[in-house]
Design a protein around this motif. Structure first.
Motif, PDB file in Angstrom:
ATOM      1  N   PHE A  22       0.760  -1.669   0.066  1.00 36.39           N
ATOM      2  CA  PHE A  22      -0.581   0.240   0.097  1.00 36.39           C
ATOM      3  C   PHE A  22       1.011   1.229  -0.111  1.00 36.39           C
ATOM      4  CE2 PHE A  22      -3.591  -2.917   2.918  1.00 36.39           C
ATOM      5  CZ  PHE A  22      -4.047  -3.274   0.993  1.00 36.39           C
ATOM      6  N   LYS A  23       2.078   1.215   0.502  1.00 38.15           N
ATOM      7  CA  LYS A  23       2.904   2.346   0.793  1.00 38.15           C
ATOM      8  C   LYS A  23       3.495   2.531  -0.258  1.00 38.15           C
ATOM      9  CE  LYS A  23       3.982   2.362   5.759  1.00 38.15           C
ATOM     10  NZ  LYS A  23       5.407   2.091   7.006  1.00 38.15           N
ATOM     11  N   GLN A  24       3.675   1.406  -0.974  1.00 33.53           N
ATOM     12  CA  GLN A  24       4.758   2.070  -2.828  1.00 33.53           C
ATOM     13  C   GLN A  24       3.692   1.923  -3.564  1.00 33.53           C
ATOM     14  OE1 GLN A  24       5.514  -2.209  -3.963  1.00 33.53           O
ATOM     15  NE2 GLN A  24       7.691  -2.020  -1.990  1.00 33.53           N
ATOM     16  N   MET A  25       1.971   1.963  -3.600  1.00 37.50           N
ATOM     17  CA  MET A  25       0.878   2.003  -4.290  1.00 37.50           C
ATOM     18  C   MET A  25       1.438   3.578  -3.983  1.00 37.50           C
ATOM     19  SD  MET A  25      -0.901   1.579  -6.765  1.00 37.50           S
ATOM     20  CE  MET A  25      -1.197  -0.695  -6.468  1.00 37.50           C
ATOM     21  N   HIS A  26       0.966   3.855  -2.705  1.00 40.28           N
ATOM     22  CA  HIS A  26       0.846   5.349  -2.862  1.00 40.28           C
ATOM     23  C   HIS A  26       1.703   6.643  -3.194  1.00 40.28           C
ATOM     24  CE1 HIS A  26       0.624   8.809  -0.057  1.00 40.28           C
ATOM     25  NE2 HIS A  26      -1.088   9.639  -0.679  1.00 40.28           N
ATOM     26  N   ILE A  27       3.101   6.082  -2.944  1.00 48.30           N
ATOM     27  CA  ILE A  27       4.554   6.741  -3.144  1.00 48.30           C
ATOM     28  C   ILE A  27       4.219   6.559  -5.215  1.00 48.30           C
ATOM     29  CG2 ILE A  27       6.831   6.606  -3.418  1.00 48.30           C
ATOM     30  CD1 ILE A  27       7.073   4.931  -0.889  1.00 48.30           C
ATOM     31  N   LEU A  28       4.004   6.021  -5.766  1.00 50.48           N
ATOM     32  CA  LEU A  28       4.046   5.688  -7.117  1.00 50.48           C
ATOM     33  C   LEU A  28       2.059   6.609  -7.419  1.00 50.48           C
ATOM     34  CD1 LEU A  28       3.971   2.715  -8.113  1.00 50.48           C
ATOM     35  CD2 LEU A  28       5.414   4.495  -8.721  1.00 50.48           C
ATOM     36  N   ALA A  29       1.466   6.640  -7.097  1.00 48.36           N
ATOM     37  CA  ALA A  29      -0.003   7.719  -7.517  1.00 48.36           C
ATOM     38  C   ALA A  29       0.528   9.129  -6.519  1.00 48.36           C
ATOM     39  CB  ALA A  29      -1.335   7.773  -5.950  1.00 48.36           C
ATOM     40  N   VAL A  30       1.276   9.523  -6.009  1.00 47.86           N
ATOM     41  CA  VAL A  30       1.453  10.840  -5.151  1.00 47.86           C
ATOM     42  C   VAL A  30       2.192  11.858  -6.782  1.00 47.86           C
ATOM     43  CG1 VAL A  30       2.672  12.213  -3.734  1.00 47.86           C
ATOM     44  CG2 VAL A  30       1.313  11.002  -2.864  1.00 47.86           C
ATOM     45  N   ASN A  31       2.952  10.996  -7.125  1.00 48.32           N
ATOM     46  CA  ASN A  31       3.442  11.535  -8.427  1.00 48.32           C
ATOM     47  C   ASN A  31       3.244  11.708  -9.143  1.00 48.32           C
ATOM     48  OD1 ASN A  31       6.427  12.091  -6.677  1.00 48.32           O
ATOM     49  ND2 ASN A  31       6.357   9.871  -6.130  1.00 48.32           N
ATOM     50  N   GLN A  32       1.995  11.036  -9.756  1.00 49.33           N
ATOM     51  CA  GLN A  32       1.324  11.005 -11.083  1.00 49.33           C
ATOM     52  C   GLN A  32       0.461  12.985 -11.333  1.00 49.33           C
ATOM     53  OE1 GLN A  32       1.225   7.726 -12.782  1.00 49.33           O
ATOM     54  NE2 GLN A  32       2.618   7.832 -11.542  1.00 49.33           N
ATOM     55  N   ASP A  33       0.838  12.495 -12.792  1.00 53.78           N
ATOM     56  CA  ASP A  33      -0.442  13.792 -13.050  1.00 53.78           C
ATOM     57  C   ASP A  33      -1.357  13.980 -12.961  1.00 53.78           C
ATOM     58  OD1 ASP A  33       2.230  15.222 -13.882  1.00 53.78           O
ATOM     59  OD2 ASP A  33       2.012  14.710 -16.334  1.00 53.78           O
ATOM     60  N   GLY A  34      -2.252  14.592 -11.803  1.00 51.92           N
ATOM     61  CA  GLY A  34      -3.254  14.733 -11.655  1.00 51.92           C
ATOM     62  C   GLY A  34      -3.973  14.468 -10.554  1.00 51.92           C
ATOM     63  N   TYR A  35      -3.523  14.098  -9.730  1.00 54.74           N
ATOM     64  CA  TYR A  35      -3.445  13.315  -8.433  1.00 54.74           C
ATOM     65  C   TYR A  35      -3.574  14.601  -8.071  1.00 54.74           C
ATOM     66  CZ  TYR A  35      -2.335  11.119  -3.462  1.00 54.74           C
ATOM     67  OH  TYR A  35      -3.145  10.826  -2.652  1.00 54.74           O
ATOM     68  N   ILE A  36      -4.616  14.504  -6.678  1.00 58.99           N
ATOM     69  CA  ILE A  36      -4.393  15.510  -5.933  1.00 58.99           C
ATOM     70  C   ILE A  36      -4.497  14.746  -4.416  1.00 58.99           C
ATOM     71  CG2 ILE A  36      -6.178  17.097  -5.061  1.00 58.99           C
ATOM     72  CD1 ILE A  36      -7.631  17.205  -8.009  1.00 58.99           C
ATOM     73  N   SER A  37      -5.609  13.689  -3.707  1.00 56.85           N
ATOM     74  CA  SER A  37      -4.627  13.104  -2.685  1.00 56.85           C
ATOM     75  C   SER A  37      -5.580  12.146  -2.538  1.00 56.85           C
ATOM     76  CB  SER A  37      -6.029  14.254  -1.760  1.00 56.85           C
ATOM     77  OG  SER A  37      -7.437  14.359  -1.985  1.00 56.85           O
ATOM     78  N   ALA A  38      -5.660  11.600  -1.483  1.00 53.36           N
ATOM     79  CA  ALA A  38      -6.537   9.984  -1.016  1.00 53.36           C
ATOM     80  C   ALA A  38      -6.199  10.118   0.461  1.00 53.36           C
ATOM     81  CB  ALA A  38      -5.447   8.984  -1.336  1.00 53.36           C
ATOM     82  N   GLU A  39      -7.962   9.953   0.681  1.00 50.85           N
ATOM     83  CA  GLU A  39      -7.746   8.923   2.365  1.00 50.85           C
ATOM     84  C   GLU A  39      -8.479   7.784   2.396  1.00 50.85           C
ATOM     85  OE1 GLU A  39     -10.109  12.980   3.986  1.00 50.85           O
ATOM     86  OE2 GLU A  39     -11.376  12.075   2.717  1.00 50.85           O
ATOM     87  N   THR A  40      -7.521   7.085   3.863  1.00 53.13           N
ATOM     88  CA  THR A  40      -7.966   6.147   4.123  1.00 53.13           C
ATOM     89  C   THR A  40      -9.080   5.641   5.099  1.00 53.13           C
ATOM     90  OG1 THR A  40      -5.825   4.947   2.948  1.00 53.13           O
ATOM     91  CG2 THR A  40      -6.965   3.163   4.209  1.00 53.13           C
ATOM     92  N   TYR A  41      -9.994   4.500   4.654  1.00 53.22           N
ATOM     93  CA  TYR A  41     -11.080   5.054   5.881  1.00 53.22           C
ATOM     94  C   TYR A  41     -11.419   3.298   6.508  1.00 53.22           C
ATOM     95  CZ  TYR A  41     -12.603   9.248   4.859  1.00 53.22           C
ATOM     96  OH  TYR A  41     -12.502  10.719   4.659  1.00 53.22           O
ATOM     97  N   ASN A  42     -11.342   2.868   7.409  1.00 51.56           N
ATOM     98  CA  ASN A  42     -11.765   1.456   8.227  1.00 51.56           C
ATOM     99  C   ASN A  42     -13.473   1.113   8.281  1.00 51.56           C
ATOM    100  OD1 ASN A  42     -10.836  -0.711  10.849  1.00 51.56           O
ATOM    101  ND2 ASN A  42     -10.998  -1.407   8.801  1.00 51.56           N
ATOM    102  N   ASN A  43     -13.568   0.010   7.701  1.00 49.05           N
ATOM    103  CA  ASN A  43     -14.805  -0.015   7.857  1.00 49.05           C
ATOM    104  C   ASN A  43     -15.731  -0.082   9.996  1.00 49.05           C
ATOM    105  OD1 ASN A  43     -18.278  -0.941   9.351  1.00 49.05           O
ATOM    106  ND2 ASN A  43     -17.751  -1.710   5.929  1.00 49.05           N
TER     107      ASN A  43
END
Length: 97
Positions: A22-43
């Protein structure tokens, strides 16, 4: 702007193994054009269920990220580990036809 809802069921006993991916995925996403933010929730009613709400400048930005080979490689590992595919839903902001 679009919001992407990403749902995964991660058994609590296996959650620590998934954190690295999950951390690897987030690091990649943050560096993508058009990415603004992400939040993670637990049910609260189902502690194994996690929801990520990701915000992108456009649907095109999201779909470019979705097709990114580096993302796909990590996502395949996640899905293989969880034993089923991750669920995605993409929403436009506001009302549109």
């Amino acid at each position: 702007m679009v919001k992407v809802l990403i749902k995964r069921v991660v058994p609590k006993s296996e959650a620590n193994k998934m954190i690295t991916l999950f951390k690897q995925m987030h690091i990649l996403a943050v560096n993508q054009d058009g990415y603004i933010s992400a939040e993670t929730y637990n049910n609260l009613n189902d502690p194994d269920e996690f929801l990520v709400i990701s915000t992108w400048q456009s649907a095109d930005a999201w779909f470019r990220w979705f097709a990114n080979p580096d993302r796909l490689e990590i996502q395949q590992k996640i899905d293989a580990f969880l034993g089923k595919p991750t669920s995605y839903a993409v929403y436009n902001y506001g009302y549109s036809k």
